[in-house]
Motif scaffolding. Structure first.
Motif, PDB file in Angstrom:
ATOM      1  N   LEU A 124      17.062  -3.232  24.191  1.00 50.02           N
ATOM      2  CA  LEU A 124      17.611  -3.999  25.306  1.00 50.02           C
ATOM      3  C   LEU A 124      17.948  -2.989  26.379  1.00 50.02           C
ATOM      4  O   LEU A 124      18.628  -2.010  26.113  1.00 50.02           O
ATOM      5  CB  LEU A 124      18.879  -4.726  24.856  1.00 50.02           C
ATOM      6  N   SER A 125      17.454  -3.191  27.586  1.00 50.95           N
ATOM      7  CA  SER A 125      17.727  -2.202  28.623  1.00 50.95           C
ATOM      8  C   SER A 125      19.231  -2.170  28.910  1.00 50.95           C
ATOM      9  O   SER A 125      19.944  -3.142  28.662  1.00 50.95           O
ATOM     10  CB  SER A 125      16.949  -2.565  29.879  1.00 50.95           C
ATOM     11  N   ASN A 182      11.325  -2.073  21.816  1.00 51.04           N
ATOM     12  CA  ASN A 182      12.249  -2.822  20.972  1.00 51.04           C
ATOM     13  C   ASN A 182      13.692  -2.471  21.320  1.00 51.04           C
ATOM     14  O   ASN A 182      14.509  -2.211  20.448  1.00 51.04           O
ATOM     15  CB  ASN A 182      11.940  -2.536  19.496  1.00 51.04           C
ATOM     16  N   ILE A 219      12.842  -6.557  31.903  1.00 50.06           N
ATOM     17  CA  ILE A 219      13.607  -6.465  30.652  1.00 50.06           C
ATOM     18  C   ILE A 219      12.711  -6.826  29.476  1.00 50.06           C
ATOM     19  O   ILE A 219      12.693  -6.159  28.437  1.00 50.06           O
ATOM     20  CB  ILE A 219      14.821  -7.421  30.702  1.00 50.06           C
ATOM     21  N   GLU A 220      11.916  -7.869  29.687  1.00 50.97           N
ATOM     22  CA  GLU A 220      11.007  -8.353  28.643  1.00 50.97           C
ATOM     23  C   GLU A 220      10.026  -7.260  28.224  1.00 50.97           C
ATOM     24  O   GLU A 220       9.787  -7.041  27.028  1.00 50.97           O
ATOM     25  CB  GLU A 220      10.246  -9.567  29.206  1.00 50.97           C
ATOM     26  N   LYS A 270      11.623  -4.619  26.176  1.00 49.97           N
ATOM     27  CA  LYS A 270      11.888  -5.171  24.844  1.00 49.97           C
ATOM     28  C   LYS A 270      10.634  -5.082  23.975  1.00 49.97           C
ATOM     29  O   LYS A 270      10.687  -4.628  22.830  1.00 49.97           O
ATOM     30  CB  LYS A 270      12.308  -6.631  24.993  1.00 49.97           C
ATOM     31  N   THR A 271       9.484  -5.510  24.509  1.00 50.25           N
ATOM     32  CA  THR A 271       8.282  -5.531  23.679  1.00 50.25           C
ATOM     33  C   THR A 271       7.769  -4.116  23.402  1.00 50.25           C
ATOM     34  O   THR A 271       7.279  -3.842  22.322  1.00 50.25           O
ATOM     35  CB  THR A 271       7.149  -6.338  24.355  1.00 50.25           C
ATOM     36  N   ARG A 297      16.610   2.721  28.887  1.00 51.86           N
ATOM     37  CA  ARG A 297      15.954   1.766  27.986  1.00 51.86           C
ATOM     38  C   ARG A 297      16.936   1.176  26.985  1.00 51.86           C
ATOM     39  O   ARG A 297      16.935  -0.002  26.689  1.00 51.86           O
ATOM     40  CB  ARG A 297      14.796   2.449  27.253  1.00 51.86           C
TER      41      ARG A 297
END
Lengths: 280, 319
Positions: free
Chosen positions: A101-102, A99, A91-92, A95-96, A248
């Motif tokens: 949230l899955s 941008n 997930i992280e 995010k990076t 994503r």
């Protein structure tokens, strides 16, 4: 010279035709990648969906839950199929990089079935017995009510979501016994157990052909349940899991239409046909 | 009296070669192709070494923390775990066990087959056998693996009453199907190129066919046979698909050849697809790749040095 001109002309015509064909087909493409457990289901869904929507092309590839989620992180697939929940680290990364949230969709339910050879007199096991067998603490069938013979363990490769799910939920996060033979794919596990009188294996319920399904009980005194649609739906069968589709971000457009359709009655009917269980 | 030069057409004696543009281009193209292949090999090498580098310089890490190169001495190979272990001992033992079984079976069979076709076999049998065995070399290894998984494993289990259906022995025998043709082809060629006079001299001294092939031809072909052995060994050690399917892939540390094994190559084959890029597990798989490379590189080096420099001189008196 004349010959050359002719060749060039023909070649350019071919090229133009080819480009035109690609432009004209102009299909919307949805790519799906991931879990080997879900690959049959995903293909049936794709076939049925494409038959209804000829303007959409759904491309399905397997490889394993981790492969699908890696592809989602790398941006090379629209949907990742997974037979285990997404990890925090994954997930992280989404995010990076994006941008976003899955987004998780529970697409179907599966009961992990324990397979035995059809000649094995054992027909039910408790969760703690299964755990002891796969941790290598119990190595003889007579300790769990069978004949006096050593147990041969079969399992999946560590690239499989089923491997991780079974370890975390049945073995309590401990490592498998090192004598477990890891085979490429659930079908290979079923095949091995079907030929091995003292073998035991695990995998999706849909694959159990030519082997005996073990009835599983929560603890020594509980009733044992066979993995059937009813017992899995009600949660009486103790080893059940969801099968997921990850995107994503919250799905939109064609992808949303597709995911909504898989959750519809029509989509969930295919889930039952393939041998898994509907989410609702 | 015609001298030697008179017999050669004058055209060929012209000192200045005519400029042939096509030949020039072709020559340069071939050189380019040769250099490109060397270039690619070097690139692959750099890539494999680079990807395993984080382990050596100590920057590799997994979900738990930093992973140093010392972890290859862990007790077990359990890379996907809540407490990962990266011990390579079980994998190395696995590779050695399977290679040993396959070479013990393949080498004598291939050498005897080579002797048979080069000395004993009637012409029709030779013409049938040689291509047949060589076709086996081109057999897709996944087909051999599949055959071993479904048929060979059951047969061996029933015949030898094995506890494990898939084990190092079954995998090794299946592997030898892929290794035999390689050893056979190289050994057969090296026996065939021996001067005919050798054979005839031996017969003239009253030696039988059997004595000739075993005590005259085979020793004379030693450099070739040794090269065949090393090539077969390299193939057996690096082969992936057959062992992945037929050995059971359990990373056990035991000397028993009838237990399942997990080889180094099969580990890369099975796990590379899933592994998280840049993770210690990923670096470790590349480190296994480096080990395999170093092994096959030293095999080739030994083949080159020993065979060319020593054996050839000793047996033939020239390089």
């Amino acid at each position: 010279m004349k010959h050359l001109t002719k060749t060039v002309l023909v070649a350019s015509l071919c090229l133009a035709g080819f480009v035109g064909m690609i432009a004209a087909s102009g299909k919307k493409v949805i790519t799906i990648k991931g879990s080997d457990t879900m690959v049959i289901l995903a293909q049936r869904w794709a076939e049925a969906y494409m038959a209804k929507h000829p303007d959409v092309s759904v491309q399905v590839t397997g490889g394993g839950s981790g492969v699908g989620l890696s592809a989602l992180i790398n941006g090379t697939t629209d949907i990742a199929d997974a037979s285990r929940p997404i990890k925090g680290s994954e997930i992280e990364k989404i995010k990076t990089r994006f941008n976003a949230l899955s987004f998780e969709t529970k697409a179907a339910k599966d009961g992990i079935t324990l397979y035995l050879n059809e000649t094995n007199p054992v027909s039910e096991l408790s969760l703690s017995q299964i755990k002891a067998i796969y941790l290598g603490e119990v190595t003889n069938w007579k300790d769990v009510g069978g004949a006096d013979a050593k147990i041969v363990l079969y399992g999946r490769e560590n690239s499989s979501g089923t491997y991780v799910y079974f370890r975390d939920n049945v073995l309590g996060g401990k490592d498998y016994s090192s004598t477990m033979q890891s085979l490429p794919g659930t079908a290979a596990v079923v095949n091995a157990v079907a030929k091995d009188k003292v073998g035991i294996g695990y995998g999706g319920a849909a694959y159990a052909k030519g082997v005996k399904k073990v009835k599983v009980k929560k603890d020594a005194n509980a009733t044992a349940y066979e993995p059937t649609p009813e017992t899995i739906k009600t949660g009486e069968y103790p080893i059940t899991r969801y099968l997921y589709m990850y995107t994503r971000a919250r799905p939109m457009g064609d992808v949303k239409d597709y995911i909504d359709w898989t959750l519809s009655d029509e989509g969930q009917a295919i889930v039952t046909q393939v041998g898994y269980f509907p989410v609702k | 009296m015609a001298t030697q030069t008179d017999l050669i057409p004058r055209r060929l004696l012209q000192t200045k070669p005519r400029l042939r543009p096509l030949e020039f281009v072709a020559e340069k193209m071939l050189a380019l192709v040769a250099f490109v292949s060397i270039f690619f090999i070097i690139l692959i090498l750099i890539f494999v070494f680079r990807e395993s580098l984080p382990l050596v310089i100590g920057t590799a890490s997994d979900d738990i923390g930093k992973v140093s190169i010392k972890r290859i001495f862990d007790a077990a190979w359990m890379p996907v775990s809540n407490h990962p272990q990266y011990g390579l001992l079980a994998l190395i033992i696995g590779s050695l066990k399977v290679t040993l079984v396959s070479m013990c079976f393949a080498f004598p069979v291939a050498i005897l087959a080579a002797l048979f076709t080069s000395t004993f076999a009637p012409k029709w049998a030779k013409e049938l056998m040689k291509p047949a065995i060589e076709i086996l070399a081109g057999f897709p290894s996944v087909v051999i693996g599949f055959f071993a998984l479904t048929v060979l494993a059951s047969v061996f289990q029933n015949v030898f009453h094995l506890h494990y259906r898939l084990n190092a022995f079954t995998g090794g025998i299946a592997l030898s199907l892929a290794v035999i043709p390689i050893i056979y082809t190289v050994a057969e060629d090296s026996i065939n190129v021996l001067p005919k006079s050798m054979k005839e001299a031996s017969f003239a001294l009253g030696a039988t066919k059997w004595e000739t092939s075993l005590f005259v031809l085979l020793p004379a072909a030693t450099p070739g046979v040794f090269a065949a052995f090393l090539l077969g060994l390299g193939r057996a050690f690096g082969e992936t698909m057959i062992v992945l399917m037929a050995t059971g892939n359990a990373a056990l540390i035991s000397p028993d050849i009838f237990e399942p094994v997990r080889t180094m190559s099969a580990t890369i084959g099975a796990e590379m697809a899933e592994v998280v890029f840049g993770d210690a597990h990923y670096n470790m798989l590349f480190f296994i790749g480096v080990c395999l490379f170093v092994f096959s590189f030293s095999l080739n080096a030994v083949a080159e040095l020993v065979v060319r420099q020593r054996l050839m001189k000793r047996f033939r008196g020239s390089v």
